[in-house]
Design an enzyme around this catalytic site. Structure first.
Site, short mmCIF file in Angstrom:
data_model
loop_
_atom_site.label_atom_id
_atom_site.label_comp_id
_atom_site.label_asym_id
_atom_site.label_seq_id
_atom_site.Cartn_x
_atom_site.Cartn_y
_atom_site.Cartn_z
N ILE A 1 26.07 64.80 60.47
CA ILE A 1 25.86 64.43 59.07
C ILE A 1 24.41 64.01 58.85
CG2 ILE A 1 26.53 62.87 57.21
CD1 ILE A 1 29.33 62.78 58.47
N ASP B 1 18.40 57.19 66.72
CA ASP B 1 19.71 57.44 67.32
C ASP B 1 19.62 57.12 68.81
OD1 ASP B 1 22.00 58.88 68.60
OD2 ASP B 1 22.34 59.58 66.55
N ALA C 1 28.95 56.06 55.62
CA ALA C 1 29.45 56.22 56.99
C ALA C 1 30.79 55.51 57.15
CB ALA C 1 28.42 55.68 57.97
N ARG C 2 30.74 54.23 57.49
CA ARG C 2 31.95 53.44 57.70
C ARG C 2 31.74 52.05 57.11
NH1 ARG C 2 34.49 57.21 58.13
NH2 ARG C 2 35.77 58.00 59.83
N ASP D 1 29.69 54.14 49.66
CA ASP D 1 30.92 54.94 49.60
C ASP D 1 32.00 54.31 50.48
OD1 ASP D 1 32.41 57.31 48.77
OD2 ASP D 1 32.20 57.99 50.84
N GLU E 1 37.62 47.49 52.68
CA GLU E 1 38.35 48.64 52.17
C GLU E 1 39.82 48.56 52.60
OE1 GLU E 1 37.68 53.39 52.78
OE2 GLU E 1 35.90 52.14 52.70
N HIS F 1 35.02 55.99 48.79
CA HIS F 1 35.18 56.69 50.07
C HIS F 1 35.55 58.16 49.84
CE1 HIS F 1 36.20 55.93 54.58
NE2 HIS F 1 35.61 57.10 54.39
N GLY G 1 33.25 60.77 50.51
CA GLY G 1 32.22 61.60 51.13
C GLY G 1 32.67 63.00 51.48
#
Length: 320
Positions: A157, A176, A243-244, A268, A273, A291, A293
């Site tokens: 992504i 990363d 992402a999360r 998002d 959540e 959420h 995406g």
């Protein structure tokens, strides 16, 4: 064999499974009733997205299960290792929704840079009486072209996000822990393309030099972005999390928004959540989506057909 798509599946996915000889059930079964339903119907394949949880107790209670499939990338709602220890295949579709998520990131970025999320709240209320003052409020937007986008997490992504950013003339830097560098192929409508090699950097350097930051990391035990990370960032930075939930400290985010350190955020996913914190929902500087995406027609078609292909392949091999 029966397949239960408990969180839904695209029509193309259903058609592919039925063509492969499977019966597809799309009933949405409540979590507490799921084990009984699977056993009563002798379900061989359970397909989920993020809503349904597949934990040890469910796995132990359902001996008919041969495959657990996750429509999407992250599998934190499934006890993956335990299922595999029990001889159950666990599959997902890591590439199917990457482009959809990346485009949502830019929906938030474009909207945030030009205050669309706030303007769309206030124009219906005051557009006919306070047009000039609203025009003044939203007149100091920023362009994305020429700005630096910092990508935290440079997997599938993150790389799709980089393609869009490069295509609109942004500078891309990335961090990363597991990727040293990546070749990003930016394709154009007429078959032409360019390749851009991006070497990753320490996260501190990315945060320090970015005009906008977007996160593309899996679920974590701790925050990826907390109060100390906001302090490193440029004043007036924009930040996106598609992402999360839980990878950004939302309390620290609100503080950074209130101080002006962060100009806007796009979320998002959320810490709490599916009941996001009221302070987050009510902050006018945050662009909000529930959420979604991966929730495009194209992504869901890819997810459905990819899951079907894997299921047919795995169960044919097992039957042999």
């Amino acid at each position: 064999m029966k397949v239960l798509a408990n969180d839904g599946i695209s029509k193309s996915g259903i058609e592919a499974l039925e063509a492969g000889g499977f019966e597809v059930l799309t009933t949405t079964v409540a979590q507490e009733q799921l084990a009984n339903y699977i056993n009563d119907n002798q379900i061989a394949v359970l397909l989920v997205r993020s809503a349904t949880k597949v934990r040890k107790d469910l796995i132990d209670s359902c001996p008919s299960l041969k495959i657990i499939g996750r429509g999407g990338v992250g599998m934190d709602n499934i006890d993956v290792d335990y299922a595999r220890e029990k001889g159950i295949h666990v599959i997902n579709t890591p590439a199917a929704s990457s482009q959809s998520v990346a485009e949502l990131v830019f929906a938030h970025l474009f909207g945030g840079a030009r205050f669309l999320h706030d303007s769309n709240r206030n124009m219906p209320l005051d557009g006919d009486t306070q047009f000039k003052s609203l025009k003044k409020n939203y007149a100091n937007g920023t362009e994305l072209r020429g700005k630096t986008l910092g990508i935290i997490g440079f997997g599938r992504i993150g790389r799709e996000v980089a393609k869009i950013a490069l295509g609109i003339g942004m500078k891309v830097i990335a961090s990363d822990k597991f990727v040293g560098k990546a070749d990003i192929k930016v394709e154009f409508y007429n078959g032409q393309y360019i390749n851009v090699e991006i070497e990753t950097e320490p996260m501190k350097e990315v945060l320090k030099h970015s005009d906008f930051v977007t996160l593309h990391v899996p679920a974590q035990d701790d925050y990826v972005i907390g109060k100390n990370h906001f302090e490193i960032m440029k004043d007036g930075v924009g930040i996106i999390n598609a992402a999360r939930g839980g990878v950004i400290d939302e309390v620290a985010l609100i503080e950074a928004l209130e101080s002006g350190k962060v100009a806007f955020a796009g979320l998002d996913t959320f810490e709490e959540e599916p009941k996001p914190a009221i302070k987050v929902l009510m902050d006018r500087r945050i662009s909000l989506t529930p959420h979604i995406g991966a929730a495009t027609n194209e992504a869901q078609d890819r997810i459905g057909t990819e899951l079907a292909s894997q299921i047919i392949s795995l169960l044919k091999v097992k039957d042999k």
